[in-house]
Design an enzyme around this catalytic site. Sequence first.
Site, PDB file in Angstrom:
ATOM      1  N   ASP A  13       3.121 -12.466   5.964  1.00  0.00           N
ATOM      2  CA  ASP A  13       4.325 -11.074   6.447  1.00  0.00           C
ATOM      3  C   ASP A  13       3.437  -9.918   6.049  1.00  0.00           C
ATOM      4  O   ASP A  13       3.824  -9.711   4.558  1.00  0.00           O
ATOM      5  CB  ASP A  13       5.364 -11.669   6.018  1.00  0.00           C
ATOM      6  CG  ASP A  13       6.086 -10.156   6.585  1.00  0.00           C
ATOM      7  OD1 ASP A  13       5.970  -9.350   7.773  1.00  0.00           O
ATOM      8  OD2 ASP A  13       7.632  -9.951   6.269  1.00  0.00           O
ATOM      9  N   GLU A  74       1.562 -12.030  10.815  1.00  0.00           N
ATOM     10  CA  GLU A  74       3.307 -11.193  12.229  1.00  0.00           C
ATOM     11  C   GLU A  74       1.176  -9.977  11.307  1.00  0.00           C
ATOM     12  O   GLU A  74       1.049  -9.302  11.644  1.00  0.00           O
ATOM     13  CB  GLU A  74       3.643 -10.928  11.402  1.00  0.00           C
ATOM     14  CG  GLU A  74       4.455 -10.211  12.673  1.00  0.00           C
ATOM     15  CD  GLU A  74       5.945  -9.888  12.199  1.00  0.00           C
ATOM     16  OE1 GLU A  74       6.812  -9.937  12.040  1.00  0.00           O
ATOM     17  OE2 GLU A  74       5.698  -7.937  11.172  1.00  0.00           O
ATOM     18  N   ASP A 146      10.701 -11.187   2.542  1.00  0.00           N
ATOM     19  CA  ASP A 146       9.364 -11.167   2.857  1.00  0.00           C
ATOM     20  C   ASP A 146       9.116 -12.454   3.464  1.00  0.00           C
ATOM     21  O   ASP A 146       8.548 -12.389   4.162  1.00  0.00           O
ATOM     22  CB  ASP A 146       8.549  -9.769   2.468  1.00  0.00           C
ATOM     23  CG  ASP A 146       8.887  -8.558   2.635  1.00  0.00           C
ATOM     24  OD1 ASP A 146       8.804  -7.364   3.708  1.00  0.00           O
ATOM     25  OD2 ASP A 146       9.703  -7.618   2.230  1.00  0.00           O
TER      26      ASP A 146
END
Length: 166
Positions: A13, A74, A146
């Site tokens: 992430d 991502e 996260d």
Amino acid sequence: MKVEAGNRWLGIDPGLALVGWAILDENPYSHRSLVDYGTILTDSSLPTPQRLVELERDLMDLFGEFQPNRAAVEMPFFSRKIKAAGGVLQAVGIINLVCCRDGEILPVFLHQSSWKAHLGNGRADKAEVAALIQTLFDLEQLPVDDSADAIGIGYAGLCGLTNNID
């Protein structure tokens, strides 16, 4: 009978200030195994180039310790009002660099809504993602926001989600 090792996935992430990461294994007898997870925090008092060097070193350490052979990242989406977009996109470049150079991996880039949908809700908020991850991997406590996202991203990659974005 010899059991062949499966793939080891790194889920990321991305961010400049905070990067969530997760290591997941797949093997012939278990669809998924969460090996480890955490966050990388860069020093906000430093200029962006020095923070990117911190990120690069920490990612290199992750590759050295866990030796993933697959990665899912991502791809951030920004509205025009987000000031942090430039730094985050530079961090994505460092992540891509380290994956390619140190792991010889071309990461799969995933939309946020697609990896979240893979968990069951494409619009899940941070708390919902953490709760889903806690249940999926039978964790005693909720992972940090996260890192929970990184676990979900890595899991979606492990399961074959391929809405790759170059």
